[in-house]
Design a protein around this motif. Sequence first.
Motif, mmCIF file in Angstrom:
data_model
loop_
_atom_site.group_PDB
_atom_site.id
_atom_site.type_symbol
_atom_site.label_atom_id
_atom_site.label_comp_id
_atom_site.label_asym_id
_atom_site.label_seq_id
_atom_site.Cartn_x
_atom_site.Cartn_y
_atom_site.Cartn_z
ATOM 1 N N PRO A 264 0.666 -1.154 -0.144
ATOM 2 C CA PRO A 264 -0.171 0.109 -0.081
ATOM 3 C C PRO A 264 0.812 1.309 0.020
ATOM 4 O O PRO A 264 0.330 2.212 -0.368
ATOM 5 N N TYR A 265 2.101 1.471 0.197
ATOM 6 C CA TYR A 265 2.994 2.455 0.389
ATOM 7 C C TYR A 265 4.158 2.324 -0.675
ATOM 8 O O TYR A 265 4.508 1.403 -0.841
ATOM 9 N N TYR A 266 4.337 3.693 -1.026
ATOM 10 C CA TYR A 266 5.647 3.910 -1.721
ATOM 11 C C TYR A 266 6.230 4.824 -1.248
ATOM 12 O O TYR A 266 5.806 5.881 -0.912
ATOM 13 N N VAL A 267 7.689 4.970 -1.397
ATOM 14 C CA VAL A 267 8.634 5.943 -0.946
ATOM 15 C C VAL A 267 9.694 5.929 -1.931
ATOM 16 O O VAL A 267 10.186 4.999 -2.632
ATOM 17 N N ARG A 268 10.225 7.270 -2.152
ATOM 18 C CA ARG A 268 11.673 7.454 -3.071
ATOM 19 C C ARG A 268 12.437 8.339 -2.190
ATOM 20 O O ARG A 268 11.898 9.545 -1.869
ATOM 21 N N SER A 269 13.716 8.000 -2.166
ATOM 22 C CA SER A 269 14.646 8.842 -1.427
ATOM 23 C C SER A 269 15.883 8.795 -2.324
ATOM 24 O O SER A 269 16.676 7.626 -2.226
ATOM 25 N N GLY A 270 16.292 9.801 -2.957
ATOM 26 C CA GLY A 270 17.462 9.815 -3.713
ATOM 27 C C GLY A 270 17.163 8.777 -4.998
ATOM 28 O O GLY A 270 16.057 9.052 -5.639
ATOM 29 N N GLU A 271 18.266 7.684 -5.290
ATOM 30 C CA GLU A 271 18.044 6.861 -5.956
ATOM 31 C C GLU A 271 17.244 5.594 -5.709
ATOM 32 O O GLU A 271 17.063 4.529 -6.483
ATOM 33 N N VAL A 272 16.710 5.328 -4.386
ATOM 34 C CA VAL A 272 16.078 4.404 -3.767
ATOM 35 C C VAL A 272 14.640 4.378 -4.138
ATOM 36 O O VAL A 272 14.047 5.604 -3.488
ATOM 37 N N GLU A 273 13.991 3.400 -4.522
ATOM 38 C CA GLU A 273 12.412 3.390 -4.815
ATOM 39 C C GLU A 273 11.837 2.024 -3.886
ATOM 40 O O GLU A 273 12.520 1.033 -4.103
ATOM 41 N N LEU A 274 10.897 2.228 -3.203
ATOM 42 C CA LEU A 274 10.281 1.163 -2.277
ATOM 43 C C LEU A 274 8.911 1.164 -2.446
ATOM 44 O O LEU A 274 8.473 2.206 -2.329
ATOM 45 N N THR A 275 8.336 -0.081 -2.779
ATOM 46 C CA THR A 275 7.082 -0.197 -2.272
ATOM 47 C C THR A 275 7.034 -1.034 -1.022
ATOM 48 O O THR A 275 7.889 -1.843 -0.925
ATOM 49 N N PHE A 276 6.147 -1.059 -0.266
ATOM 50 C CA PHE A 276 6.359 -1.736 1.188
ATOM 51 C C PHE A 276 4.859 -1.776 1.837
ATOM 52 O O PHE A 276 3.964 -1.110 1.613
ATOM 53 N N GLY A 277 5.252 -2.704 2.963
ATOM 54 C CA GLY A 277 3.888 -2.689 3.929
ATOM 55 C C GLY A 277 2.727 -3.658 3.413
ATOM 56 O O GLY A 277 1.735 -3.508 3.933
ATOM 57 N N ARG A 278 3.014 -4.731 2.344
ATOM 58 C CA ARG A 278 1.831 -5.533 2.242
ATOM 59 C C ARG A 278 1.227 -6.171 3.461
ATOM 60 O O ARG A 278 2.183 -6.620 4.037
ATOM 61 N N LEU A 332 13.040 5.017 6.048
ATOM 62 C CA LEU A 332 11.932 5.230 4.952
ATOM 63 C C LEU A 332 10.564 4.703 5.330
ATOM 64 O O LEU A 332 9.709 5.509 4.832
ATOM 65 N N THR A 333 10.362 3.570 6.024
ATOM 66 C CA THR A 333 9.180 2.744 6.240
ATOM 67 C C THR A 333 8.346 3.326 7.422
ATOM 68 O O THR A 333 7.125 3.273 7.739
ATOM 69 N N ARG A 334 9.525 3.804 8.390
ATOM 70 C CA ARG A 334 8.736 4.225 9.863
ATOM 71 C C ARG A 334 7.595 5.189 9.781
ATOM 72 O O ARG A 334 6.637 5.019 10.493
ATOM 73 N N PRO A 335 7.808 6.160 8.737
ATOM 74 C CA PRO A 335 6.486 7.143 9.294
ATOM 75 C C PRO A 335 5.203 6.617 8.733
ATOM 76 O O PRO A 335 4.400 7.018 9.155
ATOM 77 N N GLN A 336 5.229 5.291 7.713
ATOM 78 C CA GLN A 336 3.795 4.838 7.606
ATOM 79 C C GLN A 336 3.569 3.560 8.696
ATOM 80 O O GLN A 336 2.298 3.555 8.992
ATOM 81 N N LEU A 337 4.625 3.306 9.040
ATOM 82 C CA LEU A 337 4.500 1.629 9.611
ATOM 83 C C LEU A 337 4.407 2.001 11.213
ATOM 84 O O LEU A 337 3.809 1.341 11.935
ATOM 85 N N GLY A 338 5.410 3.025 11.552
ATOM 86 C CA GLY A 338 5.489 2.989 13.197
ATOM 87 C C GLY A 338 6.463 2.151 13.732
ATOM 88 O O GLY A 338 6.722 1.086 13.249
#
Length: 411
Positions: A264-278, A332-338
């Motif tokens: 459900p989540y997507y984040v991009r930081s510099g050259e790194v892209e991630l979807t996460f939290g399935r 990168l994932t902490r803001p959404q997942l906690g």
Amino acid sequence: MTARTPLKYSEDDGRTAPRISWLAAVSRLLAAAFGLLLGWLLLELLVRLAFPTLPYMLQAPLRYVKKSPWSGETLLPPAAWRAEDNFQMVMVPDLVDSLQFPNVNVSFHLTTKNWLDPNSVVGFRVDRPEWEPRWPVDLVVVGDSFAMCFTEYADCWVPLLEQDGGLSAVNLAQGATGSISHHNIARTFGLPYEPKLVLWQWYGNDFNEDYGFVNRHRQKAAMADPEPGPVERWLQANSVVYWLWRTVTASHPNLAGYEVQVDPYYVRSGEVELTFGRPYILQAGDMTLEKNQEGLRHTLKALDETRAFLAERGIPLAVVLMPFKEEVYADLTRPQLGDSVLQGLGQGRREMLAWCAANQVPCLDVTEGLTAAAAAGGQLFFVRDTHLSEAGNAVVADLVLAFLREQQLPR
């Protein structure tokens, strides 16, 4: 004045007008049917053309629909994995550079072989059809898709142990498996190689996999579909529109199985892209769930039994622990997942570390090393998949080699 001739009616008057109306209605129905058929065919074509860009929830049910009714090819190549009673899930043997899409976002070529038993239904990943073990065998690797790897095989961390470390390694990892399968694989296929070391790769969903394997027959019965008729079987094999309709109307019994695999989540930081939290990852790593606690008990039993039968033969056991990508990229994932969710995802690794310490089994947790590499800006996992990328495999190979040297393994 000329007399008018009376109008005369034929004997079929009274029937001609209704006949014309009936023909007009049939014509309209045929035109409507033709329009529906043409629209259906057009939609079939458009969905096939758009398949690579569709959301996962639509792609997943369509992957094995034929490209056309007169073609044997499906939208994605048939999977190389089969369920098996003793080993949970296995690769079929004797594949040569078979293009595989374990999901629609990742692909690689797969060559498989069973050097010990060419007649076996179980295949193992190798670099070429002519592969043979290099004697003596330093280590046998058992594990899941994180040791089988979702990259081209030359980029997988297991063959990199051979290339970079000069070790003779036999890779017996099988995707979508847990510790019970790893135990059975090690006993059946690992021991005949008489390795100096068995390297056991663990991932955070293994407890959940072991629970599922033990309860597979009950789960299969609960999800069993009614036997389809010939028309439905044809539609299942040939029509993307049919599957779209089933998916959209939520009539597909495995729809929940697709939903839990969507990040459900997507984040991009510099050259790194991630979807996460399935949802699947969050559930599989949640040690407050009874099914994962039960799976933990099965995992520890499998490890105890493996350690025992290896010890009888003087073969040491070592364990490599793989984290979730949500943990590696926690910043990168902490803001959404906690914090509480991230802390919970690591509980499985802590359980494994405790077992290793209690049983004096060398254990490498690669989380810290991967996290350090991630902080340097590396794309260590695939953007839309849970598995390690080429860069991530290279980091793991270096970490494992350093660990083996430090532990003076294999001896």
